[in-house]
Design a protein around this motif. Structure first.
Motif, mmCIF file in Angstrom:
data_model
loop_
_atom_site.group_PDB
_atom_site.id
_atom_site.type_symbol
_atom_site.label_atom_id
_atom_site.label_comp_id
_atom_site.label_asym_id
_atom_site.label_seq_id
_atom_site.Cartn_x
_atom_site.Cartn_y
_atom_site.Cartn_z
ATOM 1 N N TYR A 109 0.872 -1.196 0.038
ATOM 2 C CA TYR A 109 -0.110 0.043 0.047
ATOM 3 C C TYR A 109 0.673 1.189 -0.091
ATOM 4 C CZ TYR A 109 -3.588 -3.422 1.195
ATOM 5 O OH TYR A 109 -4.444 -4.470 1.313
ATOM 6 N N ASP A 110 0.188 2.363 -0.576
ATOM 7 C CA ASP A 110 1.250 3.708 -0.844
ATOM 8 C C ASP A 110 0.938 4.272 0.873
ATOM 9 O OD1 ASP A 110 2.216 5.767 -1.224
ATOM 10 O OD2 ASP A 110 0.599 6.774 -2.787
ATOM 11 N N LEU A 111 1.980 4.685 1.278
ATOM 12 C CA LEU A 111 1.931 5.255 2.565
ATOM 13 C C LEU A 111 2.093 6.742 2.528
ATOM 14 C CD1 LEU A 111 4.586 2.896 4.447
ATOM 15 C CD2 LEU A 111 2.134 2.825 4.231
ATOM 16 N N LYS A 112 2.057 7.250 1.312
ATOM 17 C CA LYS A 112 2.239 8.808 1.268
ATOM 18 C C LYS A 112 1.199 9.444 1.850
ATOM 19 C CE LYS A 112 4.930 9.044 -3.128
ATOM 20 N NZ LYS A 112 5.316 9.364 -4.354
ATOM 21 N N ASN A 113 -0.038 9.073 2.006
ATOM 22 C CA ASN A 113 -1.134 9.573 2.514
ATOM 23 C C ASN A 113 -1.403 9.242 4.009
ATOM 24 O OD1 ASN A 113 -2.035 11.125 0.154
ATOM 25 N ND2 ASN A 113 -2.717 8.907 -0.538
ATOM 26 N N ALA A 114 -0.476 8.336 4.786
ATOM 27 C CA ALA A 114 -0.343 7.940 6.058
ATOM 28 C C ALA A 114 -0.223 9.065 6.938
ATOM 29 C CB ALA A 114 0.517 6.949 6.433
ATOM 30 N N ASP A 115 -1.444 9.438 7.858
ATOM 31 C CA ASP A 115 -1.391 10.487 8.758
ATOM 32 C C ASP A 115 -0.371 10.003 10.074
ATOM 33 O OD1 ASP A 115 -1.720 12.737 9.971
ATOM 34 O OD2 ASP A 115 -3.852 12.484 10.569
ATOM 35 N N ILE A 116 0.731 10.146 9.890
ATOM 36 C CA ILE A 116 1.851 9.763 10.578
ATOM 37 C C ILE A 116 1.617 10.811 11.978
ATOM 38 C CG2 ILE A 116 4.163 10.003 11.326
ATOM 39 C CD1 ILE A 116 5.038 9.322 8.348
ATOM 40 N N GLU A 117 1.177 11.998 11.805
ATOM 41 C CA GLU A 117 1.104 12.958 13.220
ATOM 42 C C GLU A 117 0.038 12.625 14.066
ATOM 43 O OE1 GLU A 117 0.305 17.735 13.925
ATOM 44 O OE2 GLU A 117 0.347 16.962 11.795
ATOM 45 N N SER A 118 -0.966 11.784 13.524
ATOM 46 C CA SER A 118 -2.233 11.279 14.323
ATOM 47 C C SER A 118 -1.555 10.149 15.175
ATOM 48 C CB SER A 118 -3.244 10.866 13.426
ATOM 49 O OG SER A 118 -2.882 9.741 12.611
ATOM 50 N N LEU A 119 -0.516 9.603 14.909
ATOM 51 C CA LEU A 119 -0.055 8.444 15.654
ATOM 52 C C LEU A 119 1.139 8.849 16.684
ATOM 53 C CD1 LEU A 119 0.660 5.850 12.723
ATOM 54 C CD2 LEU A 119 -1.408 5.911 14.497
ATOM 55 N N ILE A 120 1.527 10.237 16.608
ATOM 56 C CA ILE A 120 2.212 10.692 17.773
ATOM 57 C C ILE A 120 1.485 11.000 18.629
ATOM 58 C CG2 ILE A 120 3.805 12.424 18.378
ATOM 59 C CD1 ILE A 120 4.684 12.749 15.334
ATOM 60 N N ARG A 121 1.782 10.612 20.135
ATOM 61 C CA ARG A 121 0.932 10.658 21.274
ATOM 62 C C ARG A 121 1.837 11.227 22.317
ATOM 63 N NH1 ARG A 121 -2.865 6.992 19.412
ATOM 64 N NH2 ARG A 121 -2.093 5.302 18.270
ATOM 65 N N THR A 122 1.205 11.752 23.261
ATOM 66 C CA THR A 122 1.668 12.445 24.382
ATOM 67 C C THR A 122 1.523 11.624 25.593
ATOM 68 O OG1 THR A 122 1.134 14.666 23.659
ATOM 69 C CG2 THR A 122 1.949 14.526 25.901
ATOM 70 N N ILE A 123 2.865 10.926 26.050
ATOM 71 C CA ILE A 123 2.749 10.180 27.310
ATOM 72 C C ILE A 123 4.021 10.823 28.095
ATOM 73 C CG2 ILE A 123 3.150 7.932 28.171
ATOM 74 C CD1 ILE A 123 2.078 6.980 25.491
ATOM 75 N N ARG A 124 3.572 10.967 29.348
ATOM 76 C CA ARG A 124 4.503 11.395 30.408
ATOM 77 C C ARG A 124 4.903 12.813 30.015
ATOM 78 N NH1 ARG A 124 8.036 5.991 31.929
ATOM 79 N NH2 ARG A 124 6.137 4.577 32.083
ATOM 80 N N GLY A 125 4.153 13.356 29.475
ATOM 81 C CA GLY A 125 4.537 14.935 28.952
ATOM 82 C C GLY A 125 5.592 14.879 27.676
ATOM 83 N N GLN A 126 5.946 13.702 26.985
ATOM 84 C CA GLN A 126 6.623 13.605 25.882
ATOM 85 C C GLN A 126 5.985 13.009 24.678
ATOM 86 O OE1 GLN A 126 10.726 11.883 26.834
ATOM 87 N NE2 GLN A 126 9.568 10.939 28.471
ATOM 88 N N LYS A 127 6.509 13.615 23.568
ATOM 89 C CA LYS A 127 5.693 13.322 22.224
ATOM 90 C C LYS A 127 6.474 11.823 22.098
ATOM 91 C CE LYS A 127 3.195 17.010 21.325
ATOM 92 N NZ LYS A 127 1.695 16.752 21.437
ATOM 93 N N VAL A 128 5.653 10.793 21.852
ATOM 94 C CA VAL A 128 5.984 9.632 21.669
ATOM 95 C C VAL A 128 5.410 8.720 20.442
ATOM 96 C CG1 VAL A 128 6.954 9.363 23.873
ATOM 97 C CG2 VAL A 128 4.799 8.421 23.242
ATOM 98 N N MET A 129 5.740 7.761 19.929
ATOM 99 C CA MET A 129 5.161 6.631 19.159
ATOM 100 C C MET A 129 5.453 5.405 19.891
ATOM 101 S SD MET A 129 5.831 7.821 15.319
ATOM 102 C CE MET A 129 4.600 6.891 14.660
ATOM 103 N N VAL A 130 4.121 4.593 19.968
ATOM 104 C CA VAL A 130 4.323 3.150 20.528
ATOM 105 C C VAL A 130 4.671 2.289 19.490
ATOM 106 C CG1 VAL A 130 2.653 3.831 22.129
ATOM 107 C CG2 VAL A 130 1.791 2.851 20.159
ATOM 108 N N ASP A 131 5.213 1.078 20.048
ATOM 109 C CA ASP A 131 5.605 -0.082 19.312
ATOM 110 C C ASP A 131 4.825 -0.537 18.183
ATOM 111 O OD1 ASP A 131 4.161 -1.467 21.083
ATOM 112 O OD2 ASP A 131 5.839 -2.345 22.133
ATOM 113 N N PHE A 132 3.660 -0.960 18.440
ATOM 114 C CA PHE A 132 2.742 -1.540 17.413
ATOM 115 C C PHE A 132 2.517 -0.538 16.292
ATOM 116 C CE2 PHE A 132 -0.236 -0.355 20.969
ATOM 117 C CZ PHE A 132 -0.913 0.631 20.322
ATOM 118 N N ASP A 133 2.480 0.915 16.463
ATOM 119 C CA ASP A 133 2.181 1.750 15.416
ATOM 120 C C ASP A 133 3.554 1.875 14.574
ATOM 121 O OD1 ASP A 133 -0.417 2.553 16.002
ATOM 122 O OD2 ASP A 133 0.053 4.217 17.219
#
Length: 341
Positions: free
Chosen positions: A38-62
């Motif tokens: 699948y083409d990943l150009k349209n994937a909204d990566i920003e929506s997968l960035i989460r705030t945990i413990r006051g930090q911007k992070v991404m989790v392993d399954f994403d």
């Protein structure tokens, strides 16, 4: 789609490019990455960035979803290179953090970006997420950058670059918003300080300004003090001013012109031809002052301001020339006006 292996796999295997050869697979500690069709150009990566413990992070399954690998494989590769991932690069979520994140994912499913939803259908479904037994790992910006050292695919490296750029953009936006927010706070603080200064100045002016006392006595020669006091009474009127005085001249017209806009003014006095001429000329240029002829002479003088009555010890034009007083009466204006008839 391969079936889920309950013993070794947490998620269904991703769809892979069948043209990928065994020779193209990485070796050593590099993470084996399977190329998604699948083409990943349209994937909204920003929506997968989460705030945990006051930090911007991404989790392993994403991350595994974006790289096209199983979460278990990604974490195993990281553990083989664990020295490259200190606590400020990667940390494991607590149960409370994971429960909160899981509820957010379920809630946000209906509004997911189509490309993300398509990827998630191949790698991590909502049902899969609800069955995760091992607490996920969160990767900070530095941790995601370090993942490039354990990746073994050009596709995965390219995706990593995209993710890092999104992190950088998000950081810049947050930094700009912080600067803007600080400027707004500074403006609000400046406005607050200005308001305090103005309130202080107004308070001082109020403390030092002369008060409209219910009783006032003026010594002989205090013509200015008497004139200023009556002027303040005139300025304080909100609806009407009525002067009852046997002897008036053009100075009284000047005094009544100090009233606010919309306040009516009426003089009850004796007829004098010169004053009538002055009043006519005055009313041709300024807001009209009404004149009512007194039916007979009156001993005392009265000044009505709205619903209050003041007894004047002398004619307005002569106040302060000799010892006199101004006294606020309890009598209603209508009582005084009724006695004039």
């Amino acid at each position: 789609m391969a079936k889920k292996n309950k013993k070794t796999e947490e998620y269904p295997e991703p769809v892979t490019n069948s043209s990928q050869s065994e020779a193209a697979k990485p070796s050593g500690d590099q993470l084996p990455v399977e190329i998604v069709r699948y083409d990943l150009k349209n994937a909204d990566i920003e929506s997968l960035i989460r705030t945990i413990r006051g930090q911007k992070v991404m989790v392993d399954f994403d991350l595994g979803m974006l790289y096209g690998v199983k979460t278990k494989a990604l974490n195993q590769s990281v553990k083989r290179n664990i020295k490259r991932f200190p606590d400020d690069f990667m940390f494991q979520l607590t149960e409370d953090e994971w429960n909160t994140l899981r509820s957010q994912i379920v809630t946000a499913k209906a509004t997911e970006n189509k490309a993300i939803a398509l990827l998630r259908s191949q790698f991590v479904t909502t049902k899969d997420i609800s069955k995760i037994r091992t607490l996920p790992y969160a990767f900070t910006r530095n941790g995601i950058g370090m993942l490039s050292s354990v990746l073994g695919s050009d596709t995965a490296v390219e995706m990593n670059i995209r993710i890092m750029r999104v992190f950088t953009t998000a950081h810049q936006i947050m930094e700009n918003n912080t600067i803007l927010f600080q400027k707004v706070l500074n403006l609000e603080q400046h406005q607050f300080e200005t308001d305090e200064k103005i309130d202080h100045i107004l308070t001082k002016m109020d403390e030092q300004s002369p008060k409209l006392l219910p009783e006032q006595i003026f010594q002989t020669g205090c013509v200015w003090d008497a004139w200023a006091y009556v002027s303040e009474l005139v300025r304080s009127a909100k609806s009407r001013i009525v002067l009852i005085d046997n002897f008036v001249d053009d100075r009284v017209l000047s005094l009544l012109d100090k009233r606010a806009n919309g306040v009516s003014a009426t003089i009850h006095s004796r007829y004098y031809e010169q004053f009538q001429t002055d009043l006519k000329k005055h009313n041709e240029q300024y807001p009209a002052i009404n004149f009512v002829q007194l039916p007979h002479k009156n001993h005392d003088r009265f000044l009505i301001i709205d619903d209050e009555v003041y007894l004047l010890g002398a004619s307005v034009k002569d106040m302060g020339a000799g010892l006199c007083a101004v006294t606020k009466l309890q009598t209603s204006p209508e009582t005084i006006l009724g006695l004039l008839k």
